[in-house]
Design an enzyme around this catalytic site. Sequence first.
Site, PDB file in Angstrom:
ATOM      1  N   GLN A 369       2.602   8.709  -0.617  1.00  0.00           N
ATOM      2  CA  GLN A 369       1.793   9.165   0.541  1.00  0.00           C
ATOM      3  C   GLN A 369       1.591   7.784   0.649  1.00  0.00           C
ATOM      4  OE1 GLN A 369      -1.717  11.033  -1.858  1.00  0.00           O
ATOM      5  NE2 GLN A 369      -0.340  13.238  -2.472  1.00  0.00           N
ATOM      6  N   CYS A 370       1.170   6.340   0.709  1.00  0.00           N
ATOM      7  CA  CYS A 370       1.245   5.495   0.920  1.00  0.00           C
ATOM      8  C   CYS A 370       1.737   4.808   1.955  1.00  0.00           C
ATOM      9  CB  CYS A 370       1.210   3.965  -0.253  1.00  0.00           C
ATOM     10  SG  CYS A 370       0.280   4.767  -2.084  1.00  0.00           S
ATOM     11  N   THR A 371       1.363   5.052   2.383  1.00  0.00           N
ATOM     12  CA  THR A 371       2.508   3.452   4.074  1.00  0.00           C
ATOM     13  C   THR A 371       2.479   2.287   3.358  1.00  0.00           C
ATOM     14  OG1 THR A 371       0.240   4.508   5.187  1.00  0.00           O
ATOM     15  CG2 THR A 371       1.426   3.076   6.261  1.00  0.00           C
TER      16      THR A 371
END
Length: 515
Positions: A369-371
């Site tokens: 989910q992290c960019t």
Amino acid sequence: MIEQLQEGIGKLSCQAYFLVYVSTDGNISVVPLRDYHIISGEPGKILLAFADPSTFNCYPGWPLRNLLSLVAYHWGKDKKEWEIICFRDRLKSCVHSLVLKIQLGTLDLQQVPPPCVGWEKNVQQKVGPRKVDLSASLDPVKLAKSAVHLNLKLMRWRLVPDLELDEVMSTKCLILGSGTLGCNVARCLLGWGIRTITMVDNSQVSYSNPVRQSLFTFQDCLHGGRRKAEAAAEALLSIFPGVNSEGINLTIPMPGHPIPEKLIDQIKLDVEKLEELIENHDVIFLLMDTRESRWLPTVIASAKKKLVINAALGFDTYLVLRHGIKIDNCPTSAPKLGESIPGNQLGCYFCNDVVAPGDSTRDRTLDQQCTVTRPGVSMVAAALAVELMINVIQHPQRGLAPADTSARDDHLKVEIASPLGIVPHQIRGFLARCHQILPASVAFNYCTACSSQIINKYQTEGFQFLLQAFNNPNYIEELTGLKQLQQETEEVEIWELSDDESLGGTSGSEKGEPH
């Protein structure tokens, strides 16, 4: 004696006039004028003194006349001859001071005191002292404002005489997303002289943020972390007190994220707050983490005809684009091949999609989910986003400026152009190759965010329409016609069968060409 005099006067540095009392044993005391009656009965010598601004070696300054008028009126009857010290403190030395002996005449005590010398009529035609406002030279905030504007003024004076700085500084910017992109965009806006910046976010500062997000420090991470929007707005004020910055904690509803019944009232308030913010600002920056979080601001801004600047990041790629502004009564005929696309026909962030935005975090682990991006990508994209905004608002047609797709200097020959250069629709960058392209695309008739079907439905049904979109993304596809377009595409697909796959094992030559 000189040291005693300097020390005594230093204690009364806030006063321009004072008395110097020399006792019979040689001690010196410096007292204010109001203490004259206290020391007048003491044995010793009383001298008048004043802070002399004069730079002439033999002539005192104008304040002496006011002092003499005061003394002659109040104490002239008791004492006629006075010694006066014209105190001049230059470079911590009073050797330039003068000592004068003056014989005073008497004044009729029945008359009013004489007016002070040097007064003149002001704008109200009343006699008074001339005042000079030195706050611009003494107030640190005003000094900062003057210094901040210097670079911009030099830019206009020396390089870009057509630059409209007032237009830039009066622009109100709304930044949705106060993370890596949001912080860098805000800093760049300060450099351009933007004075109204509103930060919006709904998360807290974590320990991983300060090294990448330029408005936060380690202290913002403590005790669970401060709210990002508020911390960012406060940081802008600490950088430049002249900015009007505000941080707003706000959750933006998204398609594919169903709204529980008990939260509908709160979500409605959030939507109304977002509508108010977009209405009260000139430029909207979409800098959030997820794709679907940009849908609602895109719909609202399209309906309110606001300039939207969108920026998104990959690992070593970035996209910066401006949304088209659909102005009423503006020609909408499709551009011919080779012609620039007018600003009112440009697509938005969602115009290249053939499906409605949904929950992009579903079934994804936390690390997914992290960019994840290279650290320099956000700074490049943020700078380009701000510069694109400045180019647009400096263009004579503003949001209707046609999209440039070439980085050559041909734009210098065009009569209608931004004084700062080209105004593209999109800037797509590839950091691994140090390469940029400037594509442009026409608005998609079935767009899930800016098409006429979506805007009309939003304007007529408001929150009820949005609530259906949040709970069921398929509703957006049906409303815009995307669902029907997908079905028609499937119906016209032609599937070829090989000889081995034909029914009954017969060859294609025996049964004719495959259909």
